[in-house]
Enzyme design. Structure first.
Site, PDB file in Angstrom:
ATOM      1  N   GLU A  46      40.170   8.346  54.040  1.00  0.00           N
ATOM      2  CA  GLU A  46      39.945   7.040  54.661  1.00  0.00           C
ATOM      3  C   GLU A  46      41.243   6.226  54.730  1.00  0.00           C
ATOM      4  O   GLU A  46      41.490   5.516  55.709  1.00  0.00           O
ATOM      5  CB  GLU A  46      38.883   6.252  53.881  1.00  0.00           C
ATOM      6  CG  GLU A  46      37.517   6.911  53.853  1.00  0.00           C
ATOM      7  CD  GLU A  46      37.316   7.837  52.666  1.00  0.00           C
ATOM      8  OE1 GLU A  46      36.171   7.945  52.197  1.00  0.00           O
ATOM      9  OE2 GLU A  46      38.311   8.465  52.208  1.00  0.00           O
ATOM     10  N   ARG A 183      43.992  33.821  46.993  1.00  0.00           N
ATOM     11  CA  ARG A 183      44.573  33.310  45.745  1.00  0.00           C
ATOM     12  C   ARG A 183      45.125  31.897  45.930  1.00  0.00           C
ATOM     13  O   ARG A 183      44.988  31.042  45.048  1.00  0.00           O
ATOM     14  CB  ARG A 183      45.684  34.236  45.261  1.00  0.00           C
ATOM     15  CG  ARG A 183      45.215  35.564  44.721  1.00  0.00           C
ATOM     16  CD  ARG A 183      46.399  36.443  44.322  1.00  0.00           C
ATOM     17  NE  ARG A 183      45.970  37.741  43.800  1.00  0.00           N
ATOM     18  CZ  ARG A 183      46.793  38.703  43.448  1.00  0.00           C
ATOM     19  NH1 ARG A 183      48.115  38.527  43.552  1.00  0.00           N
ATOM     20  NH2 ARG A 183      46.322  39.848  42.983  1.00  0.00           N
ATOM     21  N   ASP A 199      47.364  47.918  35.340  1.00  0.00           N
ATOM     22  CA  ASP A 199      47.863  47.524  36.669  1.00  0.00           C
ATOM     23  C   ASP A 199      49.102  46.640  36.621  1.00  0.00           C
ATOM     24  O   ASP A 199      49.806  46.510  37.622  1.00  0.00           O
ATOM     25  CB  ASP A 199      46.765  46.797  37.449  1.00  0.00           C
ATOM     26  CG  ASP A 199      45.590  47.698  37.787  1.00  0.00           C
ATOM     27  OD1 ASP A 199      45.732  48.920  37.624  1.00  0.00           O
ATOM     28  OD2 ASP A 199      44.549  47.182  38.218  1.00  0.00           O
ATOM     29  N   THR A 309      34.617  43.433  33.095  1.00  0.00           N
ATOM     30  CA  THR A 309      34.627  41.973  33.214  1.00  0.00           C
ATOM     31  C   THR A 309      33.765  41.520  34.384  1.00  0.00           C
ATOM     32  O   THR A 309      32.946  40.592  34.254  1.00  0.00           O
ATOM     33  CB  THR A 309      36.071  41.467  33.403  1.00  0.00           C
ATOM     34  OG1 THR A 309      36.857  41.871  32.276  1.00  0.00           O
ATOM     35  CG2 THR A 309      36.103  39.951  33.511  1.00  0.00           C
ATOM     36  N   SER A 312      29.999  41.994  33.716  1.00  0.00           N
ATOM     37  CA  SER A 312      29.452  41.049  32.737  1.00  0.00           C
ATOM     38  C   SER A 312      29.063  39.728  33.384  1.00  0.00           C
ATOM     39  O   SER A 312      28.037  39.131  33.028  1.00  0.00           O
ATOM     40  CB  SER A 312      30.469  40.815  31.604  1.00  0.00           C
ATOM     41  OG  SER A 312      31.612  40.119  32.062  1.00  0.00           O
TER      42      SER A 312
END
Length: 360
Positions: A46, A183, A199, A309, A312
């Protein structure tokens, strides 16, 4: 209002934990000003829209279209509802209400009490979808969670160790660039110990322009060495662990505990943007992690692996989107990819990769 949403979307990746907001000011059917929230801590939509109006006297006979209810409280900037009142704007059209408890209808009430006509619910579904991260954060008290992984045509997320990073790569360069775009759009990105060790991911934005997300590592026993790319000084890193390294205990007035790495490793990490947070691994760590991120005002989180992971969070129903690439290759054996059931999905092709997006 559609123009408001288009403008607001330009703030993706730059305004969190604030919402993306666009504002268009119309006088006698003609747009005389517009703006959007460009960066966290800076002027709201605004403010920018009104500043762009060359003849401020027209505001008293104008309609302001705003994709989200104008704020009514003092934060990094003064209340936008006060600014609209000060300029005696004739009418305000609002996309959707702000469910942040600090606002939650108070901005609408303030405008109406000042004699300004307010109409709400214009493209409401689209407005809420635009700020799905913001609304999830305030309504579910956790970040908006995006699961992301790549799998082979025969359903493997990784080969069995040992392998080189190149041998284990599944998707094409175009898909990799898209992941870097994602990302840059989110506040945080998380992996577990196994993914970090095997990795050695940097978890930064390199193939496109954008801000690096905060990196999050689950490392119960502090197995990931200081030389790992996740500890570079390119971005902030939060480590969730069972035992905080001794070098940090002085800060926290705690007693030093045993560690699995040499103290020199932690001394090196202390020079970078690394912080540690202790979890109770005898209880559900997913809830502990999400509570911590909520307290840190992190509104969105990408979970990039590994399979344990990801699964889960799936099993606990703690996710909002899953973005799953299927590459044009086969591993024949390895680590099986996570499994999602009972979710709607859409499919698109990224070169010869299939991208399926699941939503809850």
């Amino acid at each position: 209002m559609q123009r408001c949403l288009t403008l607001a979307a330009k703030g993706l990746g730059s305004v969190a934990p604030n919402p993306m907001v666009g504002c268009v000011i119309v006088h006698n059917g003609v747009i005389i000003g517009e703006g959007y929230h460009q960066k966290y801590g800076e002027a709201h939509a605004e403010v920018n829209a009104i500043a762009s109006v060359s003849d401020k006297s027209l505001l008293a006979d104008s309609t302001a279209y705003v994709s989200l209810e104008p704020c009514s409280h003092y934060g990094k900037t003064p209340p936008c509802s006060d600014l609209l009142i000060a300029h005696n704007v004739k009418r305000v059209m609002v996309g959707c209400l702000d469910t942040n408890p600090l606002v939650a209808g108070k901005g609408i009430d303030k405008l109406r009490n000042a004699g300004i006509e307010v109409i709400t619910g214009l493209l409401e579904n689209e407005a809420r979808e635009l700020n799905k991260r913001f609304f999830t954060y305030h309504e579910k008290k956790r970040p908006y969670i995006i699961l992301k992984w790549a799998q082979t045509k025969d359903g493997f997320i990784s080969k069995l160790h040992p392998f080189t990073k190149e041998e284990n790569w599944i998707t094409n360069d175009e898909s990799k660039k898209l992941v870097h775009t994602w990302r840059a759009q989110e506040q945080a990105i998380m992996v577990g110990t196994t993914t970090a060790l095997l990795d050695n991911p940097a978890l930064t934005v390199r193939l496109v322009k954008g801000k690096n997300p905060t990196r999050i590592l689950i490392d119960k026993d502090l197995k990931v060495p200081a030389s790992n790319a996740i500890f570079s000084n390119k971005a902030q890193t939060i480590v969730f662990t069972e035992n905080i390294p001794p070098i940090y205990f002085d800060k926290l007035n705690m007693t030093a505990r045993s560690q699995s790495q040499p103290i020199e490793d932690f001394a090196e990490q202390a020079k970078n943007n690394i912080s540690y947070h202790q979890l109770n691994f005898t209880e559900d760590i997913t809830i502990q992690i999400l509570d911590y991120l909520y307290d840190k005002k992190i509104t969105s989180l990408i979970i990039e692996g590994g399979a344990h992971t990801l699964q889960s969070f799936i099993d606990k129903g703690l996710w909002d989107e899953a973005r799953v690439f299927t590459g044009n290759n086969y591993f024949k054996n390895g680590i099986k990819a996570p499994i999602i059931t009972s979710a709607t999905s859409s499919v698109q092709m990224i070169g010869n990769d299939e991208l399926r997006i699941f939503t809850r």
